[in-house]
Design a protein around this motif. Structure first.
Motif, mmCIF file in Angstrom:
data_model
loop_
_atom_site.group_PDB
_atom_site.id
_atom_site.type_symbol
_atom_site.label_atom_id
_atom_site.label_comp_id
_atom_site.label_asym_id
_atom_site.label_seq_id
_atom_site.Cartn_x
_atom_site.Cartn_y
_atom_site.Cartn_z
ATOM 1 N N GLU A 53 0.817 -1.216 0.000
ATOM 2 C CA GLU A 53 0.000 0.000 0.000
ATOM 3 C C GLU A 53 0.848 1.263 0.000
ATOM 4 O OE1 GLU A 53 -3.704 -1.732 2.695
ATOM 5 O OE2 GLU A 53 -2.334 -0.280 3.538
ATOM 6 N N ARG A 54 1.953 1.224 0.702
ATOM 7 C CA ARG A 54 2.760 2.420 0.910
ATOM 8 C C ARG A 54 3.931 2.543 -0.049
ATOM 9 N NH1 ARG A 54 2.298 1.742 7.470
ATOM 10 N NH2 ARG A 54 0.165 2.540 7.582
ATOM 11 N N GLY A 55 4.048 1.593 -0.965
ATOM 12 C CA GLY A 55 5.090 1.666 -1.980
ATOM 13 C C GLY A 55 6.501 1.480 -1.443
ATOM 14 N N VAL A 56 6.633 0.704 -0.381
ATOM 15 C CA VAL A 56 7.953 0.426 0.185
ATOM 16 C C VAL A 56 8.506 -0.802 -0.519
ATOM 17 C CG1 VAL A 56 9.234 -0.198 2.267
ATOM 18 C CG2 VAL A 56 7.317 1.420 2.405
ATOM 19 N N GLU A 57 9.652 -0.630 -1.169
ATOM 20 C CA GLU A 57 10.254 -1.722 -1.933
ATOM 21 C C GLU A 57 11.363 -2.367 -1.112
ATOM 22 O OE1 GLU A 57 12.767 -2.444 -6.040
ATOM 23 O OE2 GLU A 57 11.732 -0.554 -5.716
ATOM 24 N N LEU A 58 11.313 -3.688 -1.008
ATOM 25 C CA LEU A 58 12.332 -4.428 -0.276
ATOM 26 C C LEU A 58 13.377 -4.916 -1.265
ATOM 27 C CD1 LEU A 58 13.241 -5.575 2.459
ATOM 28 C CD2 LEU A 58 12.057 -7.676 1.840
ATOM 29 N N THR A 59 14.487 -4.204 -1.320
ATOM 30 C CA THR A 59 15.594 -4.622 -2.178
ATOM 31 C C THR A 59 16.472 -5.597 -1.404
ATOM 32 O OG1 THR A 59 17.022 -2.841 -1.418
ATOM 33 C CG2 THR A 59 15.606 -2.374 -3.340
ATOM 34 N N SER A 60 17.346 -6.272 -2.095
ATOM 35 C CA SER A 60 18.264 -7.197 -1.436
ATOM 36 C C SER A 60 19.139 -6.462 -0.432
ATOM 37 C CB SER A 60 19.144 -7.908 -2.461
ATOM 38 O OG SER A 60 18.368 -8.748 -3.264
ATOM 39 N N LYS A 61 19.626 -5.290 -0.807
ATOM 40 C CA LYS A 61 20.470 -4.507 0.099
ATOM 41 C C LYS A 61 19.696 -4.085 1.337
ATOM 42 C CE LYS A 61 23.440 -0.444 0.513
ATOM 43 N NZ LYS A 61 23.652 -0.749 1.879
ATOM 44 N N LEU A 62 18.467 -3.620 1.158
ATOM 45 C CA LEU A 62 17.655 -3.215 2.297
ATOM 46 C C LEU A 62 17.376 -4.404 3.203
ATOM 47 C CD1 LEU A 62 16.081 -1.123 3.888
ATOM 48 C CD2 LEU A 62 14.142 -1.496 2.335
ATOM 49 N N VAL A 83 13.409 0.193 13.012
ATOM 50 C CA VAL A 83 14.590 0.374 12.168
ATOM 51 C C VAL A 83 14.241 1.476 11.183
ATOM 52 C CG1 VAL A 83 16.196 -0.709 10.566
ATOM 53 C CG2 VAL A 83 15.211 -2.065 12.435
ATOM 54 N N ILE A 84 14.972 2.577 11.269
ATOM 55 C CA ILE A 84 14.649 3.761 10.470
ATOM 56 C C ILE A 84 15.707 3.970 9.392
ATOM 57 C CG2 ILE A 84 14.232 6.245 10.529
ATOM 58 C CD1 ILE A 84 13.448 5.867 13.501
ATOM 59 N N GLY A 85 15.253 3.963 8.154
ATOM 60 C CA GLY A 85 16.114 4.248 7.013
ATOM 61 C C GLY A 85 15.776 5.599 6.425
ATOM 62 N N SER A 86 16.389 5.927 5.316
ATOM 63 C CA SER A 86 16.157 7.231 4.705
ATOM 64 C C SER A 86 14.771 7.350 4.071
ATOM 65 C CB SER A 86 17.223 7.522 3.649
ATOM 66 O OG SER A 86 17.171 6.533 2.638
ATOM 67 N N SER A 87 14.215 6.233 3.634
ATOM 68 C CA SER A 87 12.923 6.321 2.951
ATOM 69 C C SER A 87 11.856 5.410 3.538
ATOM 70 C CB SER A 87 13.100 5.990 1.472
ATOM 71 O OG SER A 87 13.560 4.654 1.326
ATOM 72 N N SER A 88 12.176 4.701 4.614
ATOM 73 C CA SER A 88 11.183 3.821 5.220
ATOM 74 C C SER A 88 11.573 3.462 6.646
ATOM 75 C CB SER A 88 11.023 2.542 4.391
ATOM 76 O OG SER A 88 12.270 1.896 4.245
ATOM 77 N N ALA A 89 10.601 2.976 7.398
ATOM 78 C CA ALA A 89 10.834 2.504 8.761
ATOM 79 C C ALA A 89 10.123 1.166 8.922
ATOM 80 C CB ALA A 89 10.301 3.506 9.773
ATOM 81 N N GLN A 106 7.091 9.728 4.173
ATOM 82 C CA GLN A 106 6.026 10.702 4.437
ATOM 83 C C GLN A 106 5.274 10.355 5.713
ATOM 84 O OE1 GLN A 106 5.482 13.565 2.907
ATOM 85 N NE2 GLN A 106 3.829 14.025 4.311
ATOM 86 N N GLU A 107 4.981 9.094 5.905
ATOM 87 C CA GLU A 107 4.233 8.678 7.099
ATOM 88 C C GLU A 107 5.087 8.753 8.366
ATOM 89 O OE1 GLU A 107 1.104 5.578 5.161
ATOM 90 O OE2 GLU A 107 3.187 4.953 5.381
ATOM 91 N N MET A 108 6.400 8.609 8.225
ATOM 92 C CA MET A 108 7.277 8.697 9.397
ATOM 93 C C MET A 108 7.227 10.083 10.019
ATOM 94 S SD MET A 108 10.731 6.515 8.660
ATOM 95 C CE MET A 108 11.206 7.315 7.135
ATOM 96 N N LYS A 109 7.016 11.107 9.205
ATOM 97 C CA LYS A 109 7.019 12.487 9.702
ATOM 98 C C LYS A 109 5.895 12.742 10.694
ATOM 99 C CE LYS A 109 9.105 14.387 5.548
ATOM 100 N NZ LYS A 109 8.909 15.252 4.383
ATOM 101 N N ASN A 110 4.781 12.080 10.508
ATOM 102 C CA ASN A 110 3.600 12.365 11.320
ATOM 103 C C ASN A 110 3.241 11.248 12.285
ATOM 104 O OD1 ASN A 110 3.215 14.817 9.921
ATOM 105 N ND2 ASN A 110 2.257 13.701 8.243
ATOM 106 N N ASN A 111 4.168 10.337 12.559
ATOM 107 C CA ASN A 111 3.838 9.204 13.407
ATOM 108 C C ASN A 111 4.640 9.198 14.691
ATOM 109 O OD1 ASN A 111 1.775 7.380 12.588
ATOM 110 N ND2 ASN A 111 2.948 7.009 10.741
ATOM 111 N N ILE A 112 4.052 8.591 15.683
ATOM 112 C CA ILE A 112 4.707 8.320 16.947
ATOM 113 C C ILE A 112 4.891 6.817 17.008
ATOM 114 C CG2 ILE A 112 4.461 8.357 19.449
ATOM 115 C CD1 ILE A 112 2.662 10.822 19.083
#
Length: 122
Positions: A53-62, A83-89, A106-112
């Motif tokens: 839904e959120r367009g988070v892609e799981l690459t081999s490196k990630l 675990v917080i990365g540059s574009s996903s958590a 985007q969702e990390m900015k507004n979440n607790i």
């Protein structure tokens, strides 16, 4: 005769679409299983759905980075970690090696983040 041919064409098209969808699912499933075997991490149904839904892609490196982060957290005694990365958590239950949920930048900015005892920055 024409109706029968039309019906046959329609049936063949539906069969073809079914086979194509099965192949696509098998490809995703095979890649997913490969990453699980390689990293030992599993993704809950909820986490997999959120990634889609959120367009988070799981690459081999990630996947490797995520596994290393979870291992570090485990070494420090963590049970539930974000675990917080540059574009996903990713929220991970360390004990079960299971990603519980994920979110994009985007969702990390507004979440607790709640119900965690540790955080790892990638």
């Amino acid at each position: 005769m024409e109706i029968r041919n039309l019906s046959t064409v329609r049936e063949l098209r539906l069969q073809h679409e079914g086979y194509r969808q099965k192949e696509e699912k098998a490809d995703f499933g095979a890649l997913y299983d490969k990453e699980i075997q390689r990293t030992g991490l599993q993704f809950s149904k909820h986490a997999a759905m959120r990634m889609s839904e959120r367009g988070v892609e799981l690459t081999s490196k990630l996947a490797v980075d995520l596994k290393e982060a979870v291992d570090k957290a485990r070494d420090k005694g963590a049970k539930d970690v974000v675990v917080i990365g540059s574009s996903s958590a990713f929220i991970v239950n360390v004990t079960n090696n299971t990603v519980v949920t994920t979110m994009n930048a985007q969702e990390m900015k507004n979440n607790i983040f709640t119900n965690i005892d540790s955080a790892v920055l990638l």
